[in-house]
Enzyme design. Structure first.
Site, PDB file in Angstrom:
ATOM      1  N   HIS A 253     -13.121  24.458 -12.747  1.00 18.89           N
ATOM      2  CA  HIS A 253     -13.192  24.319 -14.203  1.00 18.89           C
ATOM      3  C   HIS A 253     -12.317  25.382 -14.856  1.00 18.89           C
ATOM      4  O   HIS A 253     -12.213  26.496 -14.342  1.00 18.89           O
ATOM      5  CB  HIS A 253     -14.648  24.488 -14.679  1.00 18.89           C
ATOM      6  CG  HIS A 253     -14.867  23.960 -16.063  1.00 18.89           C
ATOM      7  ND1 HIS A 253     -14.691  24.733 -17.180  1.00 18.89           N
ATOM      8  CD2 HIS A 253     -15.217  22.725 -16.495  1.00 18.89           C
ATOM      9  CE1 HIS A 253     -14.933  23.998 -18.249  1.00 18.89           C
ATOM     10  NE2 HIS A 253     -15.248  22.775 -17.864  1.00 18.89           N
ATOM     11  N   GLU A 311     -19.187  17.032 -13.455  1.00 19.42           N
ATOM     12  CA  GLU A 311     -18.943  15.656 -13.030  1.00 19.42           C
ATOM     13  C   GLU A 311     -19.624  15.292 -11.720  1.00 19.42           C
ATOM     14  O   GLU A 311     -19.939  14.137 -11.478  1.00 19.42           O
ATOM     15  CB  GLU A 311     -17.426  15.399 -12.909  1.00 19.42           C
ATOM     16  CG  GLU A 311     -16.624  15.753 -14.130  1.00 19.42           C
ATOM     17  CD  GLU A 311     -16.904  14.841 -15.304  1.00 19.42           C
ATOM     18  OE1 GLU A 311     -17.992  14.249 -15.368  1.00 19.42           O
ATOM     19  OE2 GLU A 311     -16.026  14.742 -16.173  1.00 19.42           O
TER      20      GLU A 311
END
Ligand code: COA
Length: 374
Positions: A253, A311
């Site tokens: 991320h 996710e």
């Protein structure tokens, strides 16, 4: 040149704070883990748009107005039908449908908040209608007596969902509703900052969300878990991917350098849900895959601090709720649209066009050459 605009603070916001070092996400004052599993999606949308929780009367009025605008213009169904015959991916169909929300709008006479409500209200109708058309089923008309999440499930699957399924979906929608200036939110802010309209802003945001580096990761993340099929295969499979220089979907991320707090919330929700069904095998496989992936990422990418992102467990939870992979990213959009619009309201108050600069590194002083001489 900061190609990814890392570290650039482009706006002040009261919608959410992302702390990548501590792994914390605050949504309008609430840590995500204290809000997502308790609130309805309507409450969270109201909170983001008004910076306070609604009281009972305000909540009823807000729910009613969302329910009132669920139906979409006929012409959107026609375009979706054509798109379904061409097997257009669901995110492209959502983008087409959303862009047509300026047509035949019952919200024409509404104030800006009313227009925003009608946009949020109609996203599930577009997604569910399109999904059914892709399966060659007729779309199901929205029901005004169900909550936003329950109605979405009803329009998809044709039956009233049970409480646990609605709770699972609301927890998901609330978890992803807003996340600082992520790529799609930034796209929406750039568009609205030119004094454009909400429909244009959310249409651009859908385009940004669709990419696999943003909202398009959960489908591939789940495929990866299914392909691994057994914890014993995880190491060989994941090592192979990393050796080939591929990315592991659901990991890494830009902001979080520790585990994404949303992964925590969704992992917990998925565990609860699989416990209820009595079959925890997929959940257990996913947690084993996660452990192996983290160990190998640390080995192959030392110092990059790559951890699990939202996710990975999005895929697990939505799959457990009965969603096919093709609906993961459109369902993300159904949650995030409330956040996009909250940012649009803020950006309108800023009243300044967003216009960075580029550094020219091309040729200079070229001489014009006639076509015949080139
Ligand atoms: C989310 C993401 C785009 C962030 O990207 P970023 O901040 O630009 O990070 P970078 O691309 O600079 O990555 C830094 C390093 O880690 C590696 N890396 C990042 N994510 C990785 C992943 N999921 N798998 C393998 N390697 C990864 C990069 O290859 C790079 O390695 P290098 O320094 O040897 O070149 C990236 O982590 C990614 O592609 N993840 C997979 C897709 C995904 O899950 N997206 C959903 C995000 S919520």
């Amino acid at each position: 040149v900061s190609a990814g605009l890392e570290g650039v603070i482009a706006a002040e916001t009261i919608t959410s704070e992302v702390d990548g070092e501590k792994g914390e996400l605050i949504i309008a004052g609430f840590p995500v883990e204290k809000l997502a599993g308790l609130a309805t999606f309507e409450e969270v949308t109201y909170l983001l748009w008004n910076d306070r929780l609604p009281n009972a009367a305000q909540l009823t009025a807000f729910q009613d107005s969302l329910a009132r605008y669920r139906e979409i213009p006929r012409i959107i169904y026609d375009v979706l039908k054509e798109a379904a015959t061409q097997n257009v991916p669901p995110m492209d169909a959502l983008r087409m449908g959303a862009s047509m929300l300026s047509l035949d709008s019952p919200a024409e006479d509404l104030d800006p908040r009313g227009q925003a409500i009608s946009v949020v209200a109609r996203f599930p109708t577009i997604v569910a209608a399109y999904w059914r058309m892709m399966q060659r089923f007729d779309p199901i008309a929205p029901r005004a007596d169900l909550s936003h999440a329950a109605n979405y499930l009803y329009m998809l699957f044709g039956e009233e969902p049970n409480e646990d399924t609605v709770r699972g979906l609301e927890t998901y929608l609330n978890t992803v509703v807003d996340h600082g200036i992520n790529a799609s939110t930034f796209a929406a802010r750039v568009i609205i900052a030119t004094q454009s309209d909400f429909v244009s802003a959310i249409t651009g945001a859908i385009g940004a969300l669709k990419g696999p580096l943003h909202g398009g990761a959960p489908g591939p993340a789940l495929d990866m878990v299914f392909e691994i099929a057994h914890p014993a295969n995880a190491e060989t499979y994941l090592r192979g991917k990393l050796e080939r220089g591929e990315r592991l979907m659901g990991f890494g991320h830009r902001i979080y350098k520790v585990r994404d707090p949303r992964a925590e919330v969704l992992c917990e929700a998925a565990k609860k849900m699989f416990d209820k069904t009595g079959d925890r095998s997929l959940y257990e496989l996913a947690t084993e895959v996660e452990k192996t992936a983290l160990r190998l990422l640390a080995e192959y990418k030392p110092g990059r601090r790559l951890s699990t992102n939202v996710e990975f467990y999005t895929a697990l939870l939505l799959h457990g709720l009965g969603f096919p992979g093709g609906l993961f990213t459109p369902t993300f959009a159904i949650g995030r649209v409330s956040g996009w619009l909250a940012h649009c309201f803020e950006q309108q108050l800023v009243g300044r066009i967003i216009r960075p600069q580029s550094l020219y590194i091309g040729e200079r002083n070229r001489e014009w050459v006639l076509l015949d001489d080139r």
